[in-house]
Design an enzyme around this catalytic site. Sequence first.
Site, PDB file in Angstrom:
ATOM      1  N   GLY A 153      -2.630   2.434   1.171  1.00 38.66           N
ATOM      2  CA  GLY A 153      -2.482   3.364   0.064  1.00 38.66           C
ATOM      3  C   GLY A 153      -2.615   2.690  -1.290  1.00 38.66           C
ATOM      4  O   GLY A 153      -3.162   3.267  -2.241  1.00 38.66           O
ATOM      5  N   LYS A 244       1.243   3.720  11.640  1.00 34.24           N
ATOM      6  CA  LYS A 244       2.552   3.736  11.001  1.00 34.24           C
ATOM      7  C   LYS A 244       3.597   4.102  12.056  1.00 34.24           C
ATOM      8  O   LYS A 244       3.416   5.052  12.819  1.00 34.24           O
ATOM      9  CB  LYS A 244       2.561   4.749   9.861  1.00 34.24           C
ATOM     10  CG  LYS A 244       3.687   4.568   8.860  1.00 34.24           C
ATOM     11  CD  LYS A 244       3.388   5.342   7.582  1.00 34.24           C
ATOM     12  CE  LYS A 244       4.423   5.053   6.507  1.00 34.24           C
ATOM     13  NZ  LYS A 244       4.039   5.629   5.209  1.00 34.24           N
ATOM     14  N   GLU A 366      -6.827  -6.648 -17.910  1.00 33.35           N
ATOM     15  CA  GLU A 366      -5.550  -7.134 -18.418  1.00 33.35           C
ATOM     16  C   GLU A 366      -4.423  -7.090 -17.398  1.00 33.35           C
ATOM     17  O   GLU A 366      -3.513  -7.926 -17.429  1.00 33.35           O
ATOM     18  CB  GLU A 366      -5.149  -6.349 -19.672  1.00 33.35           C
ATOM     19  CG  GLU A 366      -6.007  -6.634 -20.885  1.00 33.35           C
ATOM     20  CD  GLU A 366      -7.326  -5.881 -20.907  1.00 33.35           C
ATOM     21  OE1 GLU A 366      -8.199  -6.229 -21.733  1.00 33.35           O
ATOM     22  OE2 GLU A 366      -7.481  -4.931 -20.092  1.00 33.35           O
TER      23      GLU A 366
END
Length: 577
Positions: A153, A244, A366
Amino acid sequence: MSPVNEELRKDLEDVANRMRVSSIEMTAVAKSGHPSSSTSAAELMATLFFHEMRYDVKNPRSEHADRFILSKGHACPILYAAWEEAGLLSHDDVLTLRKINSDIEGHPTPRLNFIDVATGSLGQGLSCAAGMAYTGKYIDKASYRVFCLMGDGESAEGAVWEAASFASHYKLDNLVAIVDVNRLGQSQATQLGHHVEIYRDRFAAFGFEAIVVDGHNVEQIAAALETARNTKDKPTAIIAKTHKGQGIDGVADQDNWHGKPVPIEKIEAIKARYHGSQKGKLAPKKPIEDAPKVDLHIGSIKMSDPPAYTKGDKVATRAAYGTALAKLGKANPRVIGLDGDTKNSTFSEKLLKDKPDQFIECFIAEQNLVGVAVGAQCRGRTIPFSSTFAAFFTRAADQLRMAAVSFANLKCTGSHVGVSIGEDGPSQMALEDLALFRAIPDSTVFYPTDAVSAERATEMAANIQGIVFIRTGRPALPVLYANDEKFEAGKAKVLRENEKDSIVLVGAGVTLYECLKAADELEKSGVHACVIDPFTIKPIDGETIVKHAKRTGGKVVTVEDHFAAGGIGETVSAAVF
């Protein structure tokens, strides 16, 4: 031939299932946590920690040891279980998960001696890992490798791809990214579900050696890690198709189990799958001890040469910062500079020209700039100075927040601040930067006015353990201070003082010069003004300001090149009231 024989396969599967059980138990006791996100990574963690990685259980932060970053920090139960399996933590230790008096927190932090950076704000781990890998390959020139386990994700975060681009550009073949593609996010399936071929192609397009494996097959995982070990001049991404909640009956690959403990009796079916190998049979490999010993000399670092200016000469503080950074780099080989393709404006290029091996170009990214710096400072390997236009640090606000949680020793220099940059327009004007960096816990914020104070601020920043911001300006303005002027963090300078003063003017950077001009004009009409240069905005020298405010009848005017919220005015107000 598989690097895993039948006996080792069974041993690794038992390790994975023991860690599954522990993850379920600790989250069940805590009544919260992420067992399903942990169990999907059990075989990945077992193979990494007990077949591939080199580390010392007695000294987890050894400079020689491989590094591991759990970017999907919510899955920390499986990490705690791995260190339990290795013998560093006891079962009683891990059962304190999420308790208010425990460092075994719901997301990992460096309060624990096996954690380098705090994670859990998703998408940041790979940048930190890339910074560690760059340091290992080009600065330490050592054998240690860096492994980063990510969730599927979080690959939606742009910072992941900033880091991927950086890693391939610098040929970080000591970096292995592992993506746990368990298909399910917090509230629904992820964007790509189980389309592992898309993840593979994306990482390959970014220059990685990309390998798809069954994430519950230890033989395939070990083979992929072996390929990564032998891959040269490019990083590796292992795309692991998992489920999962794997191993938990009624939970595996089912939606709506994110962040929820499962009934503890679910462990019985997992225990029934044990092959019979005992805990402790698989011991981690020892590190290759070839990383150099490093003493950063924090507290005693000095520039190679003192400031050398003439009063009245016009010099921009950004230029003085670059001069000071080059002097620090000359004096200390572990001072490094990083920039986001603004080095000819921030003047960090002065370090690049003098010491190219101590400079990292991070390009226009950045978030990754800050993340790489955080990784580079881990385990006391470097003192990183990151620079860009101050406005662009706001893009990395979350990275800075997490750097504080990581207790990072990070220096940030932001240039082109305030409306004083004029013709560049508002998109380039940093008007929120003081507020941003003041809000960071335990940070230090320098706002030097002239070239001498800018050099001294930079030198002091190198000697402060923690996050430091230096605010530099674009305009070239007159040198005010003598080269031998002494500066201290938290100590202001009084530039004008007269027993007849009836008002206090406080300014920094360009606004201090306006305060001096205003004082001159006021004096013509018989009004005397005390002028104060705070030098640091955090800590602010409240004592000096209050002292002069009292003798002038409580009249204080602050002059700002920043939005009102979080700037000089708000800081001074907090200090005097």
